[in-house]
Design a protein around this motif. Sequence first.
Motif, PDB file in Angstrom:
ATOM      1  N   ASN A  99       0.836  -1.198   0.000  1.00 30.63           N
ATOM      2  CA  ASN A  99       0.000   0.000   0.000  1.00 30.63           C
ATOM      3  C   ASN A  99       0.874   1.252   0.000  1.00 30.63           C
ATOM      4  O   ASN A  99       1.981   1.256   0.541  1.00 30.63           O
ATOM      5  N   ILE A 100       0.359   2.322  -0.576  1.00 30.05           N
ATOM      6  CA  ILE A 100       1.119   3.573  -0.640  1.00 30.05           C
ATOM      7  C   ILE A 100       1.254   4.175   0.753  1.00 30.05           C
ATOM      8  O   ILE A 100       0.285   4.278   1.503  1.00 30.05           O
ATOM      9  N   SER A 101       2.473   4.584   1.088  1.00 27.68           N
ATOM     10  CA  SER A 101       2.756   5.232   2.363  1.00 27.68           C
ATOM     11  C   SER A 101       2.739   6.752   2.228  1.00 27.68           C
ATOM     12  O   SER A 101       2.188   7.455   3.074  1.00 27.68           O
ATOM     13  N   GLU A 102       3.351   7.262   1.154  1.00 31.16           N
ATOM     14  CA  GLU A 102       3.405   8.711   0.939  1.00 31.16           C
ATOM     15  C   GLU A 102       3.533   8.986  -0.548  1.00 31.16           C
ATOM     16  O   GLU A 102       4.159   8.219  -1.283  1.00 31.16           O
ATOM     17  N   GLN A 103       2.959  10.112  -0.981  1.00 35.95           N
ATOM     18  CA  GLN A 103       3.020  10.446  -2.400  1.00 35.95           C
ATOM     19  C   GLN A 103       2.963  11.958  -2.582  1.00 35.95           C
ATOM     20  O   GLN A 103       2.223  12.652  -1.881  1.00 35.95           O
ATOM     21  N   GLY A 104       3.768  12.449  -3.518  1.00 35.16           N
ATOM     22  CA  GLY A 104       3.774  13.871  -3.822  1.00 35.16           C
ATOM     23  C   GLY A 104       4.728  14.170  -4.961  1.00 35.16           C
ATOM     24  O   GLY A 104       5.332  13.263  -5.547  1.00 35.16           O
ATOM     25  N   MET A 105       4.888  15.458  -5.274  1.00 34.62           N
ATOM     26  CA  MET A 105       5.696  15.888  -6.414  1.00 34.62           C
ATOM     27  C   MET A 105       6.959  16.609  -5.949  1.00 34.62           C
ATOM     28  O   MET A 105       6.961  17.305  -4.926  1.00 34.62           O
ATOM     29  N   TYR A 106       8.023  16.436  -6.739  1.00 36.31           N
ATOM     30  CA  TYR A 106       9.271  17.173  -6.538  1.00 36.31           C
ATOM     31  C   TYR A 106       9.497  18.115  -7.716  1.00 36.31           C
ATOM     32  O   TYR A 106       9.163  17.790  -8.863  1.00 36.31           O
ATOM     33  N   GLU A 107      10.073  19.257  -7.401  1.00 39.33           N
ATOM     34  CA  GLU A 107      10.450  20.235  -8.415  1.00 39.33           C
ATOM     35  C   GLU A 107      11.893  20.647  -8.151  1.00 39.33           C
ATOM     36  O   GLU A 107      12.209  21.219  -7.103  1.00 39.33           O
ATOM     37  N   ASN A 108      12.776  20.303  -9.087  1.00 40.18           N
ATOM     38  CA  ASN A 108      14.198  20.643  -8.957  1.00 40.18           C
ATOM     39  C   ASN A 108      14.775  20.181  -7.613  1.00 40.18           C
ATOM     40  O   ASN A 108      15.501  20.902  -6.940  1.00 40.18           O
ATOM     41  N   GLY A 109      14.425  18.955  -7.222  1.00 35.55           N
ATOM     42  CA  GLY A 109      14.984  18.361  -6.014  1.00 35.55           C
ATOM     43  C   GLY A 109      14.290  18.734  -4.724  1.00 35.55           C
ATOM     44  O   GLY A 109      14.730  18.311  -3.648  1.00 35.55           O
ATOM     45  N   LYS A 110      13.204  19.507  -4.790  1.00 35.20           N
ATOM     46  CA  LYS A 110      12.523  19.950  -3.576  1.00 35.20           C
ATOM     47  C   LYS A 110      11.041  19.589  -3.632  1.00 35.20           C
ATOM     48  O   LYS A 110      10.432  19.600  -4.703  1.00 35.20           O
ATOM     49  N   ARG A 111      10.492  19.283  -2.468  1.00 35.80           N
ATOM     50  CA  ARG A 111       9.059  19.009  -2.410  1.00 35.80           C
ATOM     51  C   ARG A 111       8.286  20.259  -2.820  1.00 35.80           C
ATOM     52  O   ARG A 111       8.583  21.362  -2.355  1.00 35.80           O
ATOM     53  N   HIS A 112       7.278  20.035  -3.663  1.00 35.42           N
ATOM     54  CA  HIS A 112       6.540  21.184  -4.180  1.00 35.42           C
ATOM     55  C   HIS A 112       5.087  20.774  -4.418  1.00 35.42           C
ATOM     56  O   HIS A 112       4.808  19.826  -5.147  1.00 35.42           O
ATOM     57  N   GLY A 113       4.188  21.488  -3.764  1.00 32.78           N
ATOM     58  CA  GLY A 113       2.777  21.168  -3.894  1.00 32.78           C
ATOM     59  C   GLY A 113       2.294  20.260  -2.779  1.00 32.78           C
ATOM     60  O   GLY A 113       2.829  20.252  -1.675  1.00 32.78           O
ATOM     61  N   ARG A 114       1.316  19.455  -3.073  1.00 34.30           N
ATOM     62  CA  ARG A 114       0.609  18.646  -2.086  1.00 34.30           C
ATOM     63  C   ARG A 114       1.311  17.302  -1.868  1.00 34.30           C
ATOM     64  O   ARG A 114       1.608  16.583  -2.823  1.00 34.30           O
ATOM     65  N   PHE A 115       1.593  16.971  -0.605  1.00 37.63           N
ATOM     66  CA  PHE A 115       2.120  15.663  -0.223  1.00 37.63           C
ATOM     67  C   PHE A 115       1.115  14.997   0.708  1.00 37.63           C
ATOM     68  O   PHE A 115       0.689  15.589   1.700  1.00 37.63           O
ATOM     69  N   GLU A 116       0.740  13.757   0.373  1.00 38.44           N
ATOM     70  CA  GLU A 116      -0.232  13.021   1.170  1.00 38.44           C
ATOM     71  C   GLU A 116       0.383  11.726   1.681  1.00 38.44           C
ATOM     72  O   GLU A 116       1.215  11.109   1.010  1.00 38.44           O
ATOM     73  N   GLY A 117      -0.060  11.307   2.880  1.00 38.58           N
ATOM     74  CA  GLY A 117       0.408  10.053   3.452  1.00 38.58           C
ATOM     75  C   GLY A 117      -0.747   9.228   3.980  1.00 38.58           C
ATOM     76  O   GLY A 117      -1.810   9.768   4.324  1.00 38.58           O
ATOM     77  N   TRP A 118      -0.530   7.899   4.028  1.00 35.45           N
ATOM     78  CA  TRP A 118      -1.555   6.977   4.519  1.00 35.45           C
ATOM     79  C   TRP A 118      -0.921   5.942   5.439  1.00 35.45           C
ATOM     80  O   TRP A 118       0.214   5.502   5.217  1.00 35.45           O
ATOM     81  N   HIS A 119      -1.660   5.564   6.473  1.00 36.45           N
ATOM     82  CA  HIS A 119      -1.232   4.476   7.337  1.00 36.45           C
ATOM     83  C   HIS A 119      -1.424   3.139   6.623  1.00 36.45           C
ATOM     84  O   HIS A 119      -2.118   3.051   5.606  1.00 36.45           O
ATOM     85  N   GLU A 120      -0.833   2.106   7.195  1.00 32.14           N
ATOM     86  CA  GLU A 120      -0.969   0.763   6.633  1.00 32.14           C
ATOM     87  C   GLU A 120      -2.429   0.335   6.531  1.00 32.14           C
ATOM     88  O   GLU A 120      -2.819  -0.398   5.610  1.00 32.14           O
ATOM     89  N   ASN A 121      -3.265   0.817   7.476  1.00 33.43           N
ATOM     90  CA  ASN A 121      -4.679   0.434   7.468  1.00 33.43           C
ATOM     91  C   ASN A 121      -5.514   1.231   6.466  1.00 33.43           C
ATOM     92  O   ASN A 121      -6.734   1.055   6.392  1.00 33.43           O
ATOM     93  N   GLY A 122      -4.869   2.111   5.702  1.00 34.20           N
ATOM     94  CA  GLY A 122      -5.563   2.868   4.675  1.00 34.20           C
ATOM     95  C   GLY A 122      -6.045   4.235   5.109  1.00 34.20           C
ATOM     96  O   GLY A 122      -6.466   5.043   4.270  1.00 34.20           O
TER      97      GLY A 122
END
Length: 322
Positions: A99-122
């Motif tokens: 299952n996905i733990s964390e997801q988001g976008m990088y811009e030129n090596g840096k986090r940029h925009g929305r980052f979301e995370g989920w526990h193992e239980n969803g």
Amino acid sequence: MKFCFRFICLISLCCLSKVELTAQAVGDTNILKLDYQGRRIMDADDAYSYLLKVWQEPPLWATDLYSYPDQKRLYTRHYADSTRRILQGLYTSYHPSGNISEQGMYENGKRHGRFEGWHENGKRSSLFQYNMGVMIDTNRRWNDAGELVYESVLNAEGTGYVKGMNRGAGFNESGPMLKGARHGEWTIYQEDRLMMKMQYIKDSIAISECYDSLGNVANGPCIYEREAMFPGGANGWYRYLQSNLRYPDEARRGEIQGVVKINFTVDKDGVLSEYSIASSPHESLSREVIRLLQKGPQWMPAIQYNRPVKMRHSQNVVFRLQ
């Protein structure tokens, strides 16, 4: 055959083998073998701990990292070019279940925009907003029961206030942020009792004070956080392995080598329990690592807010024949 071993407490996989693959055709996939430190292995007989799949998704380059031998996917990353030094585009990390733990976008090596995370239980674990690596806007974190445990309100430069960081057991940690870094006075309360004050300068603690049950400044060391550790630290653990590790005959005869990854609990008194093998090349190597931990001395417990706490710990032990 002779054998040697290596160990590492927590591995970092942010700087894996950076071999440039400019000759690779679009759509082709290269598979690299990496050791426990993320370095590329060229000798086919050497033990390896990870598999890195590399392919091109024009104009980006993509990688999937898998643990070995269980081959569980740990993350998917995209890079600006074939050197794989600058993160660019979608980043995804995974729980052991897949299952996905964390997801988001990088811009030129840096986090940029929305980052979301989920526990193992969803259930959602986090929702953060970034502007070129700096956390901005309203950001929240939840525990696996869905309870809010963190909230910050920051402006476009990352300046604002963390209104409360619930660290469990009634602890709340709050303070100001300046351009994405802790800066100024932060306080820690347990219920209504003041436990600690810290003066931060750009994310580093300059001064800290701990308080006793009467609200007076406590004597002795004032430790914010410290991980559980073997007596004597890394050097003590290394000396202990040198004197006590036995390469199992069964694994030696089969020329089996590789990394045993084990999780265990260190309680407030430094006693170890709840051993769990995350991955291992062979059962005999797993048994040897558990034997070493059970036979060894009590550990130094983890410290949080100047008090010992129970902590889950991870340890890697590398078995290598020479």
